[in-house]
Structure formats: C-alpha cells, structure tokens
Design a protein around this motif. Structure first.
Motif, PDB file in Angstrom:
ATOM      1  N   LYS A 157       0.819  -1.206   0.000  1.00  0.00           N
ATOM      2  CA  LYS A 157       0.000   0.000   0.000  1.00  0.00           C
ATOM      3  C   LYS A 157       0.856   1.261   0.000  1.00  0.00           C
ATOM      4  CE  LYS A 157      -3.973  -1.933  -0.369  1.00  0.00           C
ATOM      5  NZ  LYS A 157      -4.740  -1.764  -1.626  1.00  0.00           N
ATOM      6  N   ALA A 158       2.047   1.190   0.611  1.00  0.00           N
ATOM      7  CA  ALA A 158       2.981   2.317   0.516  1.00  0.00           C
ATOM      8  C   ALA A 158       3.346   2.553  -0.942  1.00  0.00           C
ATOM      9  CB  ALA A 158       4.231   2.040   1.354  1.00  0.00           C
ATOM     10  N   TYR A 159       3.544   1.474  -1.670  1.00  0.00           N
ATOM     11  CA  TYR A 159       3.826   1.577  -3.108  1.00  0.00           C
ATOM     12  C   TYR A 159       2.667   2.245  -3.834  1.00  0.00           C
ATOM     13  CZ  TYR A 159       4.343   0.243  -7.986  1.00  0.00           C
ATOM     14  OH  TYR A 159       4.410   0.284  -9.361  1.00  0.00           O
ATOM     15  N   VAL A 160       1.448   1.807  -3.550  1.00  0.00           N
ATOM     16  CA  VAL A 160       0.282   2.336  -4.258  1.00  0.00           C
ATOM     17  C   VAL A 160       0.142   3.841  -4.048  1.00  0.00           C
ATOM     18  CG1 VAL A 160      -2.247   2.289  -4.410  1.00  0.00           C
ATOM     19  CG2 VAL A 160      -0.962   0.146  -4.243  1.00  0.00           C
ATOM     20  N   THR A 161       0.274   4.291  -2.813  1.00  0.00           N
ATOM     21  CA  THR A 161       0.126   5.717  -2.523  1.00  0.00           C
ATOM     22  C   THR A 161       1.231   6.534  -3.181  1.00  0.00           C
ATOM     23  OG1 THR A 161      -1.000   5.272  -0.427  1.00  0.00           O
ATOM     24  CG2 THR A 161      -0.018   7.444  -0.677  1.00  0.00           C
ATOM     25  N   GLU A 169       1.257  13.651 -10.919  1.00  0.00           N
ATOM     26  CA  GLU A 169       2.053  14.812 -11.328  1.00  0.00           C
ATOM     27  C   GLU A 169       2.464  14.702 -12.791  1.00  0.00           C
ATOM     28  OE1 GLU A 169       4.225  18.250 -11.655  1.00  0.00           O
ATOM     29  OE2 GLU A 169       2.689  17.672 -10.198  1.00  0.00           O
ATOM     30  N   GLU A 170       2.792  13.495 -13.233  1.00  0.00           N
ATOM     31  CA  GLU A 170       3.223  13.302 -14.623  1.00  0.00           C
ATOM     32  C   GLU A 170       2.129  13.609 -15.635  1.00  0.00           C
ATOM     33  OE1 GLU A 170       6.502   9.733 -13.765  1.00  0.00           O
ATOM     34  OE2 GLU A 170       4.629   9.299 -14.799  1.00  0.00           O
ATOM     35  N   VAL A 171       0.872  13.323 -15.265  1.00  0.00           N
ATOM     36  CA  VAL A 171      -0.224  13.463 -16.237  1.00  0.00           C
ATOM     37  C   VAL A 171      -1.061  14.718 -16.021  1.00  0.00           C
ATOM     38  CG1 VAL A 171      -0.358  10.975 -16.583  1.00  0.00           C
ATOM     39  CG2 VAL A 171      -1.840  12.054 -14.862  1.00  0.00           C
ATOM     40  N   ARG A 172      -0.689  15.523 -15.050  1.00  0.00           N
ATOM     41  CA  ARG A 172      -1.480  16.706 -14.712  1.00  0.00           C
ATOM     42  C   ARG A 172      -1.698  17.611 -15.915  1.00  0.00           C
ATOM     43  NH1 ARG A 172       0.464  21.485 -12.792  1.00  0.00           N
ATOM     44  NH2 ARG A 172       2.509  20.542 -12.442  1.00  0.00           N
ATOM     45  N   GLU A 173      -0.686  17.788 -16.738  1.00  0.00           N
ATOM     46  CA  GLU A 173      -0.788  18.692 -17.883  1.00  0.00           C
ATOM     47  C   GLU A 173      -1.647  18.145 -19.013  1.00  0.00           C
ATOM     48  OE1 GLU A 173       3.047  18.718 -20.348  1.00  0.00           O
ATOM     49  OE2 GLU A 173       3.678  17.700 -18.494  1.00  0.00           O
ATOM     50  N   TYR A 174      -2.037  16.877 -18.912  1.00  0.00           N
ATOM     51  CA  TYR A 174      -2.831  16.258 -19.970  1.00  0.00           C
ATOM     52  C   TYR A 174      -4.318  16.146 -19.620  1.00  0.00           C
ATOM     53  CZ  TYR A 174       1.818  14.935 -21.549  1.00  0.00           C
ATOM     54  OH  TYR A 174       3.131  14.962 -21.941  1.00  0.00           O
ATOM     55  N   GLY A 175      -4.742  16.767 -18.536  1.00  0.00           N
ATOM     56  CA  GLY A 175      -6.143  16.720 -18.153  1.00  0.00           C
ATOM     57  C   GLY A 175      -6.570  15.418 -17.515  1.00  0.00           C
ATOM     58  N   VAL A 176      -5.590  14.639 -17.026  1.00  0.00           N
ATOM     59  CA  VAL A 176      -5.861  13.356 -16.368  1.00  0.00           C
ATOM     60  C   VAL A 176      -5.487  13.480 -14.894  1.00  0.00           C
ATOM     61  CG1 VAL A 176      -5.326  10.884 -16.336  1.00  0.00           C
ATOM     62  CG2 VAL A 176      -5.390  12.127 -18.513  1.00  0.00           C
ATOM     63  N   THR A 177      -6.275  12.876 -14.031  1.00  0.00           N
ATOM     64  CA  THR A 177      -5.968  12.916 -12.603  1.00  0.00           C
ATOM     65  C   THR A 177      -5.801  11.500 -12.051  1.00  0.00           C
ATOM     66  OG1 THR A 177      -8.283  12.859 -11.878  1.00  0.00           O
ATOM     67  CG2 THR A 177      -7.304  15.030 -12.319  1.00  0.00           C
ATOM     68  N   ALA A 178      -5.066  11.395 -10.959  1.00  0.00           N
ATOM     69  CA  ALA A 178      -4.908  10.125 -10.247  1.00  0.00           C
ATOM     70  C   ALA A 178      -5.062  10.404  -8.759  1.00  0.00           C
ATOM     71  CB  ALA A 178      -3.544   9.500 -10.531  1.00  0.00           C
ATOM     72  N   THR A 179      -5.877   9.598  -8.106  1.00  0.00           N
ATOM     73  CA  THR A 179      -6.196   9.785  -6.691  1.00  0.00           C
ATOM     74  C   THR A 179      -5.929   8.504  -5.921  1.00  0.00           C
ATOM     75  OG1 THR A 179      -7.953  11.369  -7.247  1.00  0.00           O
ATOM     76  CG2 THR A 179      -8.047  10.343  -5.056  1.00  0.00           C
ATOM     77  N   ALA A 180      -5.284   8.632  -4.772  1.00  0.00           N
ATOM     78  CA  ALA A 180      -5.089   7.495  -3.874  1.00  0.00           C
ATOM     79  C   ALA A 180      -6.098   7.609  -2.730  1.00  0.00           C
ATOM     80  CB  ALA A 180      -3.674   7.471  -3.312  1.00  0.00           C
TER      81      ALA A 180
END
Length: 260
Positions: A157-161, A169-180
């Motif tokens: 789970k440490a890995y997942v977060t 952060e990598e995809v922020r400029e492409y209009g994609v989000t990732a949430t843990a």
C-alpha cells in the motif's frame, strides 16, 4: 460528473461493488472485474435493471501475471474507451513474515502492486491521448507506516500511494488525474480473507458504502490523496511523522495484535 465507462477491479463485493453502484447511479457504463463470474453476472443484472446502463463482465484472477493484458484486450475487443480506471482489488494477510506462506505474499504483491501498475499503464496511454481521464487507486492508511504482522500488505500500500501521486504529477498537464484513496478499517470481506478476525481496530470499521462515496467524490475533484476520516489525516500527516521510528513500529504492531 458523468464518465462514459469505468473499469473497476474487485467489483464483486465491498468498496468495489459500492463504487460500481455509484458510477452506474450517475449514468455511467461499467466494466466490472473480479474472479467470480456468477457474482459479477448478478451485479450486472442489478445495475442494468436499476440504472439502465451497460455493464460488461470480465472474470479474471488478478494474481495471474497476464490478467491485466487479458482485461485490456477484452475491453479493446468490445471497442470500449475507458475514461475511469478504479484499481480497487487487493487483499492482506496476518502473521509474522517469516512464518507466512511466501506464495500467498507473492500473490498479494501481484494483485496489490503489479497488476494495478500494469492496468494503469495500459489504460493511461489512452487517457493521455484523449486528454481526459480519472484514476482511483484504493490504497490504505497502512501506506503511511511499516506494518509488523502485516509487513507485505503495508509495504504494497505504501507503493500504491507513492506510485499514484507520482503518476498524478506526470499526467497533470494532460487533463488526467490520479487519486489514492486511503481509508482506515472498512467493514468488508477483507477481514476474513486476511485472517484478521480478533484485531481490535475492526470494531470501529466504517461501511464500504461511505468509503466508496468519499473515494468517488475525491476522484471527481482530482484530489491527490483522500482519507475517509479527518482524525486519520491529522494523525498520519502531522503526528506519526514526528514520532520516533521505534515507537511507530511498536504502536503499529499493537494495532495488529489479535485480542485473545
């Protein structure tokens, strides 16, 4: 916010099932993934009847290293564009690491980390190309500290977060989000599956529906890390980091001790 199609792993029960219900209630189509085809077919009938959405069933064991590729190929064959990826499937296991069955922990790492990573990679490319998409990875408050008596689970789970935040952060400029999503104890089949009966913290477990609702809302808003309890956020963000490591380990172990 309505998305066309969401793919949800571990959708046959618990948080995954509740997330599927939330998405369908909003009018979104769903691809539900789990091992039990019978359970998935029953859920498909429920969601289609109650919400009039399209539901696709993919029965896969995510402990199989090739499962992610098969899932991706199945959705490609159906011509589906996955706008929401919810990596919910995961499991734990209780006991001292050296006494546990290694193959069980290897399967845990495969499901909790490797398959999650593979699915994210496969579907993220399309989201980036379309400049739209949401990823929700179900992690845990366990990701913020080491976990004696659940050493491998806490580490996965440490890995997942960590992974989720970096990808966000990598995809922020492409209009994609990732949430843990990092819940505490949740009342699901996780307890029985992980041999956690008798561990005291599950007496105050929150409902799967409330955790799913919090996670879905956080995903819609594009939050980076979401907790389902304010007191947990305060403890993990402001108190645990200031404590001596040995004390954290002691407290963490005590939380996982079984009550006789």
């Amino acid at each position: 916010m309505k998305f066309a199609t969401a793919l949800i792993t571990g959708a046959s029960s618990g948080i995954g099932l509740e997330l599927a219900r939330i998405h369908a209630r909003k009018g979104g189509d769903v691809v539900i993934v789990a091992r039990s085809r019978d359970k998935l077919e029953s859920i498909k009938k429920e969601l289609q009847t109650q919400h009039g959405v399209k539901v696709h069933v993919v029965a896969e064991d995510l402990a199989d290293g090739a499962a992610a590729d098969r899932i991706f190929n199945a959705t490609e064959a159906l011509g589906l564009s996955i706008d929401v990826l919810i990596n919910n499937a995961g499991f734990g296991g209780h006991g001292k690491f050296f006494e546990r069955n290694l193959s069980a922990d290897q399967a845990m790492m495969q499901v909790n980390m490797v398959t999650l990573t593979n699915l994210t990679h496969l579907y993220l490319k399309g989201m980036v190309a379309r400049r739209h998409g949401r990823i929700l990875n179900v992690s845990s408050t366990a990701s913020f500290m080491p976990g004696p008596l659940q050493a491998v689970y806490y580490a996965t789970k440490a890995y997942v977060t960590s992974f989720t935040q970096a990808v966000a952060e990598e995809v922020r400029e492409y209009g994609v989000t990732a949430t843990a999503l990092c819940p505490g104890a949740v009342a699901t089949g996780f307890v029985a599956a992980g041999d956690l009966q008798g561990v005291d913290i599950w007496k105050s477990a929150k409902s799967a529906e409330s955790v799913a609702r919090r996670g879905y809302e956080a995903m819609e808003r594009g939050e980076l890390v979401a907790f389902n309890e304010c007191k947990l956020r305060v403890m993990l963000d402001w108190i645990i980091p200031l404590l001596p490591r040995k004390l954290v380990l002691k407290v963490s172990r005590q939380a996982m001790e079984k009550v006789a």
